[in-house]
Design a protein around this motif. Structure first.
Motif, PDB file in Angstrom:
ATOM      1  N   VAL A 140       0.872  -1.174   0.000  1.00  0.00           N
ATOM      2  CA  VAL A 140       0.000   0.000   0.000  1.00  0.00           C
ATOM      3  C   VAL A 140       0.906   1.221   0.000  1.00  0.00           C
ATOM      4  O   VAL A 140       1.737   1.378   0.908  1.00  0.00           O
ATOM      5  CB  VAL A 140      -0.940   0.013   1.221  1.00  0.00           C
ATOM      6  CG1 VAL A 140      -1.805   1.276   1.226  1.00  0.00           C
ATOM      7  CG2 VAL A 140      -1.828  -1.236   1.224  1.00  0.00           C
ATOM      8  N   ASN A 141       0.791   2.030  -1.034  1.00  0.00           N
ATOM      9  CA  ASN A 141       1.654   3.205  -1.214  1.00  0.00           C
ATOM     10  C   ASN A 141       3.137   2.829  -1.124  1.00  0.00           C
ATOM     11  O   ASN A 141       3.946   3.553  -0.532  1.00  0.00           O
ATOM     12  CB  ASN A 141       1.310   4.297  -0.195  1.00  0.00           C
ATOM     13  CG  ASN A 141      -0.153   4.685  -0.261  1.00  0.00           C
ATOM     14  OD1 ASN A 141      -0.731   4.743  -1.356  1.00  0.00           O
ATOM     15  ND2 ASN A 141      -0.769   4.936   0.884  1.00  0.00           N
ATOM     16  N   GLY A 142       3.476   1.668  -1.681  1.00  0.00           N
ATOM     17  CA  GLY A 142       4.867   1.240  -1.736  1.00  0.00           C
ATOM     18  C   GLY A 142       5.358   0.510  -0.497  1.00  0.00           C
ATOM     19  O   GLY A 142       6.478  -0.006  -0.484  1.00  0.00           O
ATOM     20  N   GLY A 172      -7.389   7.386  -1.891  1.00  0.00           N
ATOM     21  CA  GLY A 172      -6.097   7.897  -2.324  1.00  0.00           C
ATOM     22  C   GLY A 172      -4.997   6.848  -2.306  1.00  0.00           C
ATOM     23  O   GLY A 172      -3.960   7.036  -2.936  1.00  0.00           O
ATOM     24  N   ASP A 173      -5.215   5.747  -1.572  1.00  0.00           N
ATOM     25  CA  ASP A 173      -4.171   4.714  -1.486  1.00  0.00           C
ATOM     26  C   ASP A 173      -3.958   4.033  -2.836  1.00  0.00           C
ATOM     27  O   ASP A 173      -4.919   3.757  -3.574  1.00  0.00           O
ATOM     28  CB  ASP A 173      -4.556   3.640  -0.453  1.00  0.00           C
ATOM     29  CG  ASP A 173      -4.290   4.075   0.985  1.00  0.00           C
ATOM     30  OD1 ASP A 173      -3.622   5.108   1.181  1.00  0.00           O
ATOM     31  OD2 ASP A 173      -4.759   3.363   1.901  1.00  0.00           O
ATOM     32  N   LEU A 174      -2.677   3.739  -3.099  1.00  0.00           N
ATOM     33  CA  LEU A 174      -2.316   2.927  -4.261  1.00  0.00           C
ATOM     34  C   LEU A 174      -2.031   1.519  -3.741  1.00  0.00           C
ATOM     35  O   LEU A 174      -1.109   1.331  -2.935  1.00  0.00           O
ATOM     36  CB  LEU A 174      -1.075   3.500  -4.948  1.00  0.00           C
ATOM     37  CG  LEU A 174      -0.533   2.670  -6.114  1.00  0.00           C
ATOM     38  CD1 LEU A 174      -1.515   2.621  -7.282  1.00  0.00           C
ATOM     39  CD2 LEU A 174       0.823   3.208  -6.579  1.00  0.00           C
ATOM     40  N   SER A 197      -2.592  -3.314  -9.852  1.00  0.00           N
ATOM     41  CA  SER A 197      -2.624  -2.059  -9.085  1.00  0.00           C
ATOM     42  C   SER A 197      -3.978  -1.389  -9.200  1.00  0.00           C
ATOM     43  O   SER A 197      -4.543  -1.272 -10.294  1.00  0.00           O
ATOM     44  CB  SER A 197      -1.560  -1.094  -9.604  1.00  0.00           C
ATOM     45  OG  SER A 197      -0.269  -1.533  -9.265  1.00  0.00           O
ATOM     46  N   ILE A 198      -4.484  -0.931  -8.050  1.00  0.00           N
ATOM     47  CA  ILE A 198      -5.714  -0.139  -8.040  1.00  0.00           C
ATOM     48  C   ILE A 198      -5.474   1.106  -7.188  1.00  0.00           C
ATOM     49  O   ILE A 198      -4.613   1.116  -6.303  1.00  0.00           O
ATOM     50  CB  ILE A 198      -6.934  -0.918  -7.485  1.00  0.00           C
ATOM     51  CG1 ILE A 198      -6.691  -1.364  -6.033  1.00  0.00           C
ATOM     52  CG2 ILE A 198      -7.252  -2.109  -8.375  1.00  0.00           C
ATOM     53  CD1 ILE A 198      -7.950  -1.930  -5.348  1.00  0.00           C
ATOM     54  N   ARG A 199      -6.231   2.149  -7.488  1.00  0.00           N
ATOM     55  CA  ARG A 199      -6.208   3.378  -6.689  1.00  0.00           C
ATOM     56  C   ARG A 199      -7.570   3.482  -6.015  1.00  0.00           C
ATOM     57  O   ARG A 199      -8.619   3.383  -6.661  1.00  0.00           O
ATOM     58  CB  ARG A 199      -5.958   4.572  -7.587  1.00  0.00           C
ATOM     59  CG  ARG A 199      -6.051   5.921  -6.928  1.00  0.00           C
ATOM     60  CD  ARG A 199      -4.806   6.283  -6.133  1.00  0.00           C
ATOM     61  NE  ARG A 199      -3.615   6.456  -6.989  1.00  0.00           N
ATOM     62  CZ  ARG A 199      -2.405   6.762  -6.493  1.00  0.00           C
ATOM     63  NH1 ARG A 199      -2.224   6.904  -5.190  1.00  0.00           N
ATOM     64  NH2 ARG A 199      -1.372   6.890  -7.309  1.00  0.00           N
ATOM     65  N   ILE A 200      -7.574   3.678  -4.683  1.00  0.00           N
ATOM     66  CA  ILE A 200      -8.845   3.804  -3.971  1.00  0.00           C
ATOM     67  C   ILE A 200      -9.363   5.227  -4.174  1.00  0.00           C
ATOM     68  O   ILE A 200      -8.682   6.207  -3.798  1.00  0.00           O
ATOM     69  CB  ILE A 200      -8.680   3.486  -2.469  1.00  0.00           C
ATOM     70  CG1 ILE A 200      -7.938   2.146  -2.254  1.00  0.00           C
ATOM     71  CG2 ILE A 200     -10.042   3.465  -1.777  1.00  0.00           C
ATOM     72  CD1 ILE A 200      -8.589   0.938  -2.906  1.00  0.00           C
ATOM     73  N   ALA A 201     -10.544   5.347  -4.768  1.00  0.00           N
ATOM     74  CA  ALA A 201     -11.051   6.668  -5.175  1.00  0.00           C
ATOM     75  C   ALA A 201     -12.247   7.076  -4.330  1.00  0.00           C
ATOM     76  O   ALA A 201     -12.873   6.230  -3.677  1.00  0.00           O
ATOM     77  CB  ALA A 201     -11.433   6.643  -6.642  1.00  0.00           C
TER      78      ALA A 201
END
Ligand code: MN
Length: 232
Positions: free
Chosen positions: A164-166, A214-216, A228-232
């Motif tokens: 999560v975020n790297g 906002g999390d990747l 990969s997904i982005r939480i929107a």
């Protein structure tokens, strides 16, 4: 014959290195298939028979190779969790499939996320109620391209990870599955006739946790790429 309303489109997942898609019929998921994850969920990782739940086919969020897709933070939860899993795509149906022949029924493999409203899942579980509100909601099954088994072979080991975020959150290995893929297929096919297009999420290793807007979220299985997904 005509339909009274327009029929829904067929959910589908991209096939790796191909313009083809894999049409999804059903999504089966295995619960607690890694000992360390079973422990973190508060249960004993004994070798009780595997248990299953389902998600609707249109819960899939297809993610093409190398792209990141927005997934909406779902409603009615304050504890939305990631679970990275090896996903098995069934290409040949059957009932009472033997462990020895189970791999013949596999069309391919992919990386998937069994996204979970953990607060709802636990509240339902504790009351002995069905898990659908916690597990079977819209967009709860992001999945990457399916790699044909003809190309990959059938994995029995390989790293499974999620960041999560790297930052690394989940790390496991397919070798630590309590129920192997062939054993899972054999067991599931006693209760349901498996058919081409069925997906099986095989369970997640330890380290599940919450994500926020906002999390990747990136996850992978060795040999089957990264999702990969982005939480929107
Ligand atoms: Mn899961």
């Amino acid at each position: 014959m005509s339909y009274a309303i327009p029929p829904a489109s067929i959910p589908a997942v991209p096939v790796a290195d191909s313009t083809d898609s894999f049409p999804v019929r059903r999504i089966y998921c295995v619960g607690r298939n890694y000992a360390a994850h079973a422990r973190e969920m508060g249960s004993d990782p004994d070798r009780d028979p595997p248990f299953f739940f389902c998600k609707p086919a249109d819960a899939v969020v297809p993610v093409a190779q190398g792209s990141t897709v927005d997934v909406a933070y779902p409603p009615e939860t304050a504890n939305y969790h990631h679970e990275v899993e090896l996903v098995v795509a069934i290409g040949k149906g059957g009932r009472y499939i033997s462990i020895d022949s189970a791999n013949d029924h596999v069309w391919g493999y992919a990386v998937g996320f069994d996204m979970t409203r953990r607060d709802l899942q636990f509240a339902l579980r504790d009351k002995g109620r069905p898990w659908e509100l916690g597990k079977a909601f819209d967009q709860s099954a992001p999945i990457g391209p399916i790699v044909p088994a003809s190309r990959s072979g059938h994995p029995t080991a390989g790293k499974v990870w999620l960041t999560v975020n790297g930052k690394t959150k989940q790390e496991g290995d397919l070798a630590d599955l309590i129920w192997s893929v062939p054993e899972t297929i054999a067991h599931l096919s006693k209760y349901f006739e498996l058919l081409p297009g069925d997906l099986i999420f095989t369970g997640t290793p330890e380290g599940v946790g919450p994500v926020v807007r906002g999390d990747l979220v990136s996850g992978g299985v060795e040999g089957f790429g990264e999702l990969s997904i982005r939480i929107a």
